[in-house]
Design a protein around this motif. Structure first.
Motif, short mmCIF file in Angstrom:
data_model
loop_
_atom_site.label_atom_id
_atom_site.label_comp_id
_atom_site.label_asym_id
_atom_site.label_seq_id
_atom_site.Cartn_x
_atom_site.Cartn_y
_atom_site.Cartn_z
N TYR A 113 0.83 -1.19 0.00
CA TYR A 113 0.00 0.00 0.00
C TYR A 113 0.87 1.25 0.00
CZ TYR A 113 -3.31 3.54 1.49
OH TYR A 113 -4.07 4.68 1.56
N LYS A 114 0.51 2.17 -0.87
CA LYS A 114 1.18 3.47 -0.91
C LYS A 114 0.15 4.53 -0.54
CE LYS A 114 4.46 2.19 -4.51
NZ LYS A 114 4.94 2.46 -5.86
N LYS A 115 0.57 5.55 0.16
CA LYS A 115 -0.35 6.61 0.57
C LYS A 115 -1.12 7.12 -0.65
CE LYS A 115 -0.63 10.82 3.24
NZ LYS A 115 0.07 11.81 4.03
N GLY A 116 -2.42 7.15 -0.53
CA GLY A 116 -3.26 7.64 -1.61
C GLY A 116 -3.78 6.55 -2.54
N ASP A 117 -3.34 5.30 -2.32
CA ASP A 117 -3.82 4.20 -3.16
C ASP A 117 -5.32 4.00 -3.01
OD1 ASP A 117 -1.87 3.05 -4.75
OD2 ASP A 117 -1.14 1.69 -3.19
N THR A 118 -5.94 3.62 -4.09
CA THR A 118 -7.32 3.17 -4.06
C THR A 118 -7.29 1.65 -4.21
OG1 THR A 118 -7.57 3.29 -6.47
CG2 THR A 118 -8.09 5.29 -5.20
N LYS A 119 -8.44 1.00 -4.03
CA LYS A 119 -8.49 -0.45 -4.25
C LYS A 119 -8.04 -0.76 -5.67
CE LYS A 119 -12.48 -1.18 -1.29
NZ LYS A 119 -13.87 -1.64 -1.25
N HIS A 120 -8.50 0.05 -6.60
CA HIS A 120 -8.19 -0.19 -8.01
C HIS A 120 -6.69 -0.04 -8.28
CE1 HIS A 120 -8.62 -0.32 -12.33
NE2 HIS A 120 -7.90 0.80 -12.40
N SER A 121 -6.07 1.01 -7.78
CA SER A 121 -4.65 1.22 -8.06
C SER A 121 -3.78 0.15 -7.40
CB SER A 121 -4.19 2.61 -7.62
OG SER A 121 -4.30 2.78 -6.22
N LEU A 122 -4.15 -0.28 -6.21
CA LEU A 122 -3.41 -1.32 -5.50
C LEU A 122 -3.51 -2.65 -6.25
CD1 LEU A 122 -1.80 -1.93 -2.87
CD2 LEU A 122 -3.99 -2.56 -1.84
N LEU A 123 -4.72 -3.05 -6.60
CA LEU A 123 -4.91 -4.31 -7.31
C LEU A 123 -4.32 -4.27 -8.72
CD1 LEU A 123 -8.50 -5.29 -6.16
CD2 LEU A 123 -6.34 -6.32 -5.47
N SER A 124 -4.37 -3.13 -9.35
CA SER A 124 -3.80 -2.99 -10.69
C SER A 124 -2.28 -3.22 -10.65
CB SER A 124 -4.12 -1.60 -11.24
OG SER A 124 -3.54 -1.42 -12.50
N ARG A 125 -1.62 -2.65 -9.65
CA ARG A 125 -0.18 -2.83 -9.51
C ARG A 125 0.18 -4.29 -9.20
NH1 ARG A 125 0.17 1.41 -6.58
NH2 ARG A 125 0.46 0.42 -4.57
N ALA A 126 -0.60 -4.94 -8.33
CA ALA A 126 -0.36 -6.35 -8.02
C ALA A 126 -0.61 -7.22 -9.25
CB ALA A 126 -1.26 -6.79 -6.87
N ASP A 127 -1.63 -6.90 -10.03
CA ASP A 127 -1.92 -7.64 -11.26
C ASP A 127 -0.79 -7.49 -12.27
OD1 ASP A 127 -3.83 -9.24 -12.77
OD2 ASP A 127 -4.06 -7.47 -14.05
N LYS A 128 -0.26 -6.29 -12.40
CA LYS A 128 0.87 -6.06 -13.29
C LYS A 128 2.07 -6.90 -12.86
CE LYS A 128 3.87 -2.42 -15.08
NZ LYS A 128 4.21 -1.00 -15.05
N ALA A 129 2.32 -6.94 -11.56
CA ALA A 129 3.43 -7.75 -11.04
C ALA A 129 3.22 -9.23 -11.32
CB ALA A 129 3.60 -7.50 -9.54
N LEU A 130 1.99 -9.69 -11.20
CA LEU A 130 1.68 -11.09 -11.50
C LEU A 130 2.01 -11.44 -12.94
CD1 LEU A 130 0.41 -13.87 -10.97
CD2 LEU A 130 -1.82 -12.82 -11.46
N TYR A 131 1.60 -10.59 -13.86
CA TYR A 131 1.87 -10.87 -15.27
C TYR A 131 3.36 -10.79 -15.60
CZ TYR A 131 -2.91 -11.66 -16.35
OH TYR A 131 -4.16 -12.23 -16.40
N ILE A 132 4.09 -9.95 -14.90
CA ILE A 132 5.55 -9.92 -15.09
C ILE A 132 6.14 -11.27 -14.65
CG2 ILE A 132 7.70 -8.90 -14.24
CD1 ILE A 132 6.17 -6.20 -14.12
N SER A 133 5.66 -11.80 -13.53
CA SER A 133 6.13 -13.11 -13.06
C SER A 133 5.85 -14.19 -14.09
CB SER A 133 5.43 -13.50 -11.75
OG SER A 133 5.83 -12.66 -10.71
N LYS A 134 4.66 -14.18 -14.66
CA LYS A 134 4.30 -15.19 -15.65
C LYS A 134 5.14 -15.05 -16.92
CE LYS A 134 -0.45 -16.00 -14.24
NZ LYS A 134 -1.85 -15.99 -14.69
N GLU A 135 5.36 -13.83 -17.36
CA GLU A 135 6.14 -13.60 -18.58
C GLU A 135 7.61 -14.00 -18.40
OE1 GLU A 135 5.53 -9.48 -19.45
OE2 GLU A 135 3.46 -9.80 -20.10
N ASN A 136 8.10 -13.96 -17.18
CA ASN A 136 9.50 -14.28 -16.91
C ASN A 136 9.74 -15.76 -16.65
OD1 ASN A 136 10.45 -11.68 -17.30
ND2 ASN A 136 10.08 -11.10 -15.18
#
Length: 66
Positions: A35-58
């Motif tokens: 969590y970063k100050k000012g995060d919304t549910k959407h921004s937090l989950l979007s960042r985690a989702d992006k990280a997930l796809y990076i893991s899969k691509e690697n």
């Protein structure tokens, strides 16, 4: 605070407790963020989702922390 470093070795050790009656190779990929100050549910989950796809691509069986 959650430890930000998750070793692949710990993940693999955890997966060893899964019964071997399953005849397929099991892979696990994770996307982790904090969590970063000012995060919304959407921004937090979007960042985690992006990280997930990076893991899969690697190549899967990885943890990516953003």
């Amino acid at each position: 605070m959650v430890n930000r470093i998750i070793s692949n070795g710990k993940l693999q050790a955890f997966l060893l407790i899964i019964p071997r009656t399953i005849q397929r190779k099991i892979t696990c990929s994770f996307g982790v963020t904090e969590y970063k100050k000012g995060d919304t549910k959407h921004s937090l989950l979007s960042r985690a989702d992006k990280a997930l796809y990076i893991s899969k691509e690697n190549g899967r069986n990885q943890v990516c922390v953003i």
